[in-house]
Design a protein around this motif. Sequence first.
Motif, short mmCIF file in Angstrom:
data_model
loop_
_atom_site.label_atom_id
_atom_site.label_comp_id
_atom_site.label_asym_id
_atom_site.label_seq_id
_atom_site.Cartn_x
_atom_site.Cartn_y
_atom_site.Cartn_z
N LEU A 1 1.84 5.85 4.71
CA LEU A 1 2.70 5.61 3.55
C LEU A 1 2.11 6.21 2.27
CD1 LEU A 1 2.62 1.96 2.16
CD2 LEU A 1 0.65 3.10 3.13
N ARG A 2 3.01 6.59 1.33
CA ARG A 2 2.60 7.19 0.07
C ARG A 2 2.95 6.33 -1.14
NH1 ARG A 2 5.21 13.02 1.71
NH2 ARG A 2 3.61 13.66 3.21
N THR A 3 3.75 5.31 -0.96
CA THR A 3 4.12 4.45 -2.10
C THR A 3 2.86 3.83 -2.70
OG1 THR A 3 6.26 3.98 -1.11
CG2 THR A 3 5.49 2.44 -2.79
N LYS A 4 2.75 3.93 -4.03
CA LYS A 4 1.55 3.47 -4.74
C LYS A 4 1.82 2.20 -5.53
CE LYS A 4 0.55 7.02 -7.24
NZ LYS A 4 -0.20 7.91 -8.17
N ALA A 5 0.78 1.41 -5.69
CA ALA A 5 0.84 0.20 -6.50
C ALA A 5 -0.36 0.19 -7.43
CB ALA A 5 0.84 -1.03 -5.60
#
Length: 598
Positions: A176-180
């Motif tokens: 996954l590439r979604t960042k937080a």
Amino acid sequence: MPEYKAPVRDVKFVMQELLDCDKHYQKLGFEDASLDMVDAIISEAAKFNEQVIAPINQVGDQQGCTWADGAVRTPDGFKQAYSQYVEGGWPTLSQPIEFGGQGLPSSLSTAIGEFTSAANHSFAMYPGLSHGCMATLEAHGSEQQKQMFLPKLVEGTWTGTMCLTEAHCGTDLGMLRTKAELNNDGTYRINGSKIFISAGEHDLSENIIHVVIARIPGSPEGTRGISLFIVPKFNVNDDGSISDENGVTCGSIEHKMGINGSATCVINFDNAKGHLIGEINRGLNCMFTFMNAARLGVANEGVAHADAAFQGSLAYAKDRLQMRSLTGPKNPDGAADPIIVHPDVRRMLLTQKSIAEGGRALIGYLAQLVDIVQVSKDDNAIAIAEANLALLTPIAKAFLTELGLECASHGVQVYGGHGYVQEWGMEQLMRDAKISCLYEGTTGIQALDLLGRKILGSKGELLKVFATEVSTFCMQNGQTAELTTYCQTLGGYIKELGEHTQMIASKAVANPDEVGAASVDYLMYAGYVTLAYFWAKMAKVATEKLAEGSSETAFYKAKVKTANFYFERILPRAKGHLACMTNGADSMMAITEEEFIF
């Protein structure tokens, strides 16, 4: 379009006669779940799904959802039906009393969930994802998060989703590439895109609560660095009221093979405010709460598809006149006999019936195990329930959805050419059914989970728990004349499964590909054997009822005769899967990539 009728009598048979839900509920402290209460709820749920949800099934398929400027409009009637669903208190049924729920058993909701999926798969998707969202929050959320989000989710005025998949990674979530990124106030800025988000945007509820996996910068690569977040469409104040719009938008909706009335969305997160659930980098562990609940729900969809196909096929087979019976006219005053007299039509009808009713028994059993895990104080009972859930959930999810699709295909076949056109509803059912084999982990993924993680990973201990239960039943009932053949046959299959599990484990030491090569056939073999166990148990109950002189002779005789059909015509399929799973990986892996030519 066939008229859907909820299988109330058979649900009561499974819950009350096969699984003794009254004793089960009283033992677990569900004092309000009396037989009268259960009967009343099942009857009302049947009426609601038959009269409100089923009539908008076909229009949902034909109209589909529409997307414009980030907003999704559901098909005609969906919004009104969902309002009635909320007003009727259906979302609150098995939710905690402290958050506005009715505190009734989860297994009761599961039984009713089959009605909704069979009546209208697309509609069932909207409230269906909320259950997993709530379970995740309840298990892993902070007290503040629970107070902020659960009351409205329980009420149904808000709905929930699970946001896992990204365009470049499906099952392989470690990519996954979604960042937080951490904000000064302890919340996180979420940036990224998710695809295939069921009910990700719609016009049914006031707010949509997304449960999202993302990676915090500096976290480990792969699945060890995944964290979990609550990301609402509209931000929520501490007191649970809606605040301003969050950075969550729907980029588009998918144009799909089926479930057209359910919005499958691309969801974009642009500096959206997210709230961390649980510990950093422990998101996948938390997510399993959501995924396991969802997998049982999808298994239930397989039962729903089989039952809906059976209902439509049976009505048509009794009415459609074609040819004469090979043993002489059965409808001498008509131009031809109804097609139900023909053996091949009987084969398809009984396949649908045996899968729907056997699957319903398996789901009912698993749902009671969920009750035990959720509320029991008996550590030993919880341990056994958890072991059987771990083993049987991937079997139920994959096996029942594959067989549900087969039953839908039989529905088209029974109708012949009429089954291939829209007005009869069978082609829609077949299109809708296929998705259940795919989402929440494909059949191949469930098979690897079963054989690799659960069975070989536990060194056979999980299999031993369930095998012991089945073997005990066979030993206790094998001397009963009506059950001897069932028990002998079933005992042989269970013994065979154990022996060949050991063989695959030995071969996998030298070549790990042996696990992947055997896994799907192994799961299907295990699925047929598992359903045989429940058909043997149902035959036992039906035989006892007939011996007692029950007035419902047709119902109980049909149970026994369907059990006979299952053992003689469906269970033998397992032998083909046995041959495949024991023939090894060589024939699959010998061909090189260069030799895959056309």
